[in-house]
Design a protein around this motif. Sequence first.
Motif, PDB file in Angstrom:
ATOM      1  N   LEU A 156       1.176   9.544   3.409  1.00 44.65           N
ATOM      2  CA  LEU A 156       2.137  10.154   4.330  1.00 44.65           C
ATOM      3  C   LEU A 156       3.263   9.183   4.671  1.00 44.65           C
ATOM      4  O   LEU A 156       4.449   9.535   4.621  1.00 44.65           O
ATOM      5  N   LEU A 157       2.905   7.953   5.019  1.00 43.53           N
ATOM      6  CA  LEU A 157       3.910   6.971   5.391  1.00 43.53           C
ATOM      7  C   LEU A 157       4.799   6.616   4.206  1.00 43.53           C
ATOM      8  O   LEU A 157       6.012   6.411   4.355  1.00 43.53           O
ATOM      9  N   GLY A 158       4.222   6.581   3.014  1.00 36.08           N
ATOM     10  CA  GLY A 158       5.021   6.354   1.815  1.00 36.08           C
ATOM     11  C   GLY A 158       5.995   7.495   1.564  1.00 36.08           C
ATOM     12  O   GLY A 158       7.135   7.269   1.138  1.00 36.08           O
ATOM     13  N   ALA A 159       5.547   8.721   1.855  1.00 33.12           N
ATOM     14  CA  ALA A 159       6.436   9.874   1.699  1.00 33.12           C
ATOM     15  C   ALA A 159       7.586   9.817   2.696  1.00 33.12           C
ATOM     16  O   ALA A 159       8.737  10.124   2.355  1.00 33.12           O
ATOM     17  N   TRP A 160       7.282   9.428   3.936  1.00 35.71           N
ATOM     18  CA  TRP A 160       8.353   9.269   4.923  1.00 35.71           C
ATOM     19  C   TRP A 160       9.370   8.248   4.439  1.00 35.71           C
ATOM     20  O   TRP A 160      10.577   8.424   4.607  1.00 35.71           O
ATOM     21  N   ASP A 161       8.883   7.164   3.849  1.00 36.81           N
ATOM     22  CA  ASP A 161       9.758   6.114   3.336  1.00 36.81           C
ATOM     23  C   ASP A 161      10.717   6.691   2.287  1.00 36.81           C
ATOM     24  O   ASP A 161      11.904   6.348   2.253  1.00 36.81           O
ATOM     25  N   GLY A 162      10.204   7.564   1.446  1.00 35.62           N
ATOM     26  CA  GLY A 162      11.036   8.144   0.399  1.00 35.62           C
ATOM     27  C   GLY A 162      11.986   9.218   0.893  1.00 35.62           C
ATOM     28  O   GLY A 162      13.059   9.424   0.324  1.00 35.62           O
ATOM     29  N   GLN A 163      11.593   9.905   1.970  1.00 38.79           N
ATOM     30  CA  GLN A 163      12.381  11.045   2.457  1.00 38.79           C
ATOM     31  C   GLN A 163      13.436  10.667   3.489  1.00 38.79           C
ATOM     32  O   GLN A 163      14.432  11.378   3.640  1.00 38.79           O
ATOM     33  N   HIS A 164      13.213   9.570   4.207  1.00 41.01           N
ATOM     34  CA  HIS A 164      14.103   9.199   5.308  1.00 41.01           C
ATOM     35  C   HIS A 164      14.726   7.835   5.029  1.00 41.01           C
ATOM     36  O   HIS A 164      14.030   6.816   5.093  1.00 41.01           O
ATOM     37  N   PRO A 165      16.014   7.783   4.740  1.00 44.94           N
ATOM     38  CA  PRO A 165      16.657   6.500   4.417  1.00 44.94           C
ATOM     39  C   PRO A 165      16.545   5.461   5.532  1.00 44.94           C
ATOM     40  O   PRO A 165      16.564   4.262   5.259  1.00 44.94           O
ATOM     41  N   GLU A 166      16.420   5.933   6.777  1.00 37.84           N
ATOM     42  CA  GLU A 166      16.364   5.009   7.906  1.00 37.84           C
ATOM     43  C   GLU A 166      14.950   4.474   8.170  1.00 37.84           C
ATOM     44  O   GLU A 166      14.755   3.620   9.042  1.00 37.84           O
ATOM     45  N   PHE A 167      13.962   4.967   7.408  1.00 36.96           N
ATOM     46  CA  PHE A 167      12.573   4.580   7.630  1.00 36.96           C
ATOM     47  C   PHE A 167      12.072   3.704   6.491  1.00 36.96           C
ATOM     48  O   PHE A 167      12.234   4.024   5.312  1.00 36.96           O
ATOM     49  N   ARG A 168      11.425   2.604   6.858  1.00 34.96           N
ATOM     50  CA  ARG A 168      10.861   1.680   5.878  1.00 34.96           C
ATOM     51  C   ARG A 168       9.391   1.461   6.192  1.00 34.96           C
ATOM     52  O   ARG A 168       9.031   1.155   7.329  1.00 34.96           O
ATOM     53  N   TYR A 169       8.544   1.607   5.183  1.00 36.41           N
ATOM     54  CA  TYR A 169       7.104   1.436   5.351  1.00 36.41           C
ATOM     55  C   TYR A 169       6.628   0.253   4.519  1.00 36.41           C
ATOM     56  O   TYR A 169       6.908   0.158   3.318  1.00 36.41           O
ATOM     57  N   LEU A 170       5.917  -0.655   5.178  1.00 32.98           N
ATOM     58  CA  LEU A 170       5.344  -1.820   4.526  1.00 32.98           C
ATOM     59  C   LEU A 170       3.847  -1.870   4.819  1.00 32.98           C
ATOM     60  O   LEU A 170       3.412  -1.439   5.897  1.00 32.98           O
ATOM     61  N   ARG A 171       3.082  -2.408   3.874  1.00 33.71           N
ATOM     62  CA  ARG A 171       1.633  -2.522   4.076  1.00 33.71           C
ATOM     63  C   ARG A 171       1.154  -3.846   3.514  1.00 33.71           C
ATOM     64  O   ARG A 171       1.649  -4.327   2.498  1.00 33.71           O
ATOM     65  N   THR A 172       0.178  -4.437   4.198  1.00 39.39           N
ATOM     66  CA  THR A 172      -0.496  -5.600   3.647  1.00 39.39           C
ATOM     67  C   THR A 172      -2.000  -5.360   3.663  1.00 39.39           C
ATOM     68  O   THR A 172      -2.525  -4.723   4.585  1.00 39.39           O
ATOM     69  N   LEU A 173      -2.676  -5.815   2.625  1.00 38.14           N
ATOM     70  CA  LEU A 173      -4.128  -5.688   2.500  1.00 38.14           C
ATOM     71  C   LEU A 173      -4.717  -7.087   2.638  1.00 38.14           C
ATOM     72  O   LEU A 173      -4.574  -7.913   1.730  1.00 38.14           O
ATOM     73  N   THR A 174      -5.374  -7.338   3.745  1.00 44.38           N
ATOM     74  CA  THR A 174      -5.760  -8.709   4.078  1.00 44.38           C
ATOM     75  C   THR A 174      -7.014  -9.200   3.366  1.00 44.38           C
ATOM     76  O   THR A 174      -7.303 -10.397   3.399  1.00 44.38           O
ATOM     77  N   ARG A 175      -7.782  -8.304   2.736  1.00 45.47           N
ATOM     78  CA  ARG A 175      -9.019  -8.733   2.081  1.00 45.47           C
ATOM     79  C   ARG A 175      -9.095  -8.281   0.618  1.00 45.47           C
ATOM     80  O   ARG A 175     -10.183  -8.016   0.101  1.00 45.47           O
ATOM     81  N   VAL A 176      -7.932  -8.220  -0.006  1.00 44.30           N
ATOM     82  CA  VAL A 176      -7.881  -7.808  -1.411  1.00 44.30           C
ATOM     83  C   VAL A 176      -7.576  -9.018  -2.279  1.00 44.30           C
ATOM     84  O   VAL A 176      -6.574  -9.696  -2.064  1.00 44.30           O
ATOM     85  N   PRO A 177      -8.430  -9.313  -3.274  1.00 46.82           N
ATOM     86  CA  PRO A 177      -8.149 -10.434  -4.174  1.00 46.82           C
ATOM     87  C   PRO A 177      -6.778 -10.265  -4.827  1.00 46.82           C
ATOM     88  O   PRO A 177      -6.389  -9.182  -5.236  1.00 46.82           O
ATOM     89  N   GLY A 178      -6.032 -11.347  -4.859  1.00 40.99           N
ATOM     90  CA  GLY A 178      -4.709 -11.290  -5.458  1.00 40.99           C
ATOM     91  C   GLY A 178      -3.611 -10.964  -4.476  1.00 40.99           C
ATOM     92  O   GLY A 178      -2.427 -10.935  -4.838  1.00 40.99           O
ATOM     93  N   ALA A 179      -3.985 -10.700  -3.213  1.00 38.66           N
ATOM     94  CA  ALA A 179      -2.967 -10.461  -2.189  1.00 38.66           C
ATOM     95  C   ALA A 179      -2.225 -11.765  -1.927  1.00 38.66           C
ATOM     96  O   ALA A 179      -2.677 -12.845  -2.314  1.00 38.66           O
ATOM     97  N   PRO A 180      -1.047 -11.713  -1.268  1.00 38.14           N
ATOM     98  CA  PRO A 180      -0.299 -12.948  -0.988  1.00 38.14           C
ATOM     99  C   PRO A 180      -1.164 -13.970  -0.269  1.00 38.14           C
ATOM    100  O   PRO A 180      -2.159 -13.652   0.370  1.00 38.14           O
ATOM    101  N   ALA A 181      -0.758 -15.233  -0.360  1.00 39.15           N
ATOM    102  CA  ALA A 181      -1.563 -16.323   0.192  1.00 39.15           C
ATOM    103  C   ALA A 181      -1.777 -16.182   1.696  1.00 39.15           C
ATOM    104  O   ALA A 181      -2.822 -16.571   2.213  1.00 39.15           O
TER     105      ALA A 181
END
Length: 253
Positions: A156-181
């Motif tokens: 849903l949040l990704g769809a909002w990101d695509g549909q609304h130019p003023e909306f930006r959605y970011l996500r981080t996965l804190t326990r996924v191997p290969g995630a940022p340091a």
Amino acid sequence: MGWDEYRYRVVQSRRVTPVVQQLELEPEDAAMAYRPGQYVLLSDVDFRMPQRSYSLANAPRPDGGVRLLVTRVPGGPTSCWVHDRLAVGETVLLNGPYGTFVLDPGASGPVLLLAAGSGLAPVRALAEFLLHEQRARPVTLFFSARTAADSIDHELLGAWDGQHPEFRYLRTLTRVPGAPAHPHVPDLLGDAVGDLTGWEVYASGPPGFVRACAAAAEVLGADPARIHTEEFFADPQPWTGTAPAAVSPEAAR
């Protein structure tokens, strides 16, 4: 004291992560009037379950329907009742609304929404309201989840990101191997958002997450008076019955 009790019927109950149950409720008679970001006290009609506070996870709707995100707390009577025994068609009691985790009516600048876990509930309500009622305001929503399975409303949040130019959605996965340091939101804010001078900041989730986000936002230039926080505790925090000015706004389970 100006707070009322409302009867709502469960129209949907579904598991959205391994530990979070989402309830869709519709009013049986009068609907509660509330502001996005506020919370309610939930109980059964016979008060066999202790009242627990849950943030409303949607902006006000014409039909009065509301959504709650309920995290299972091991041994928590109310959250376990919601997860294991509360059925579609049953009636629950909502008391409220409460809380000050709401938009500043005088603000018009960009908004940063930060959430972890079921702390997404009030942040999602704020985002939904902003996208429909204050479309000119840039909105960034940054959600922290342990794994993809814990990512509430990712599609849903990704769809909002695509549909609304003023909306930006970011996500981080804190326990996924290969995630940022350093995959935690406070560590990523500088690169992801940058200067927060003039921004309204709303952070919701576990206490450590919320406090770290608030500190990081202040370092990046956010006015402390414009940093709003809502702490969600893992252990049940019973409501004391005192006035909202004295009640901690933390959502308890």
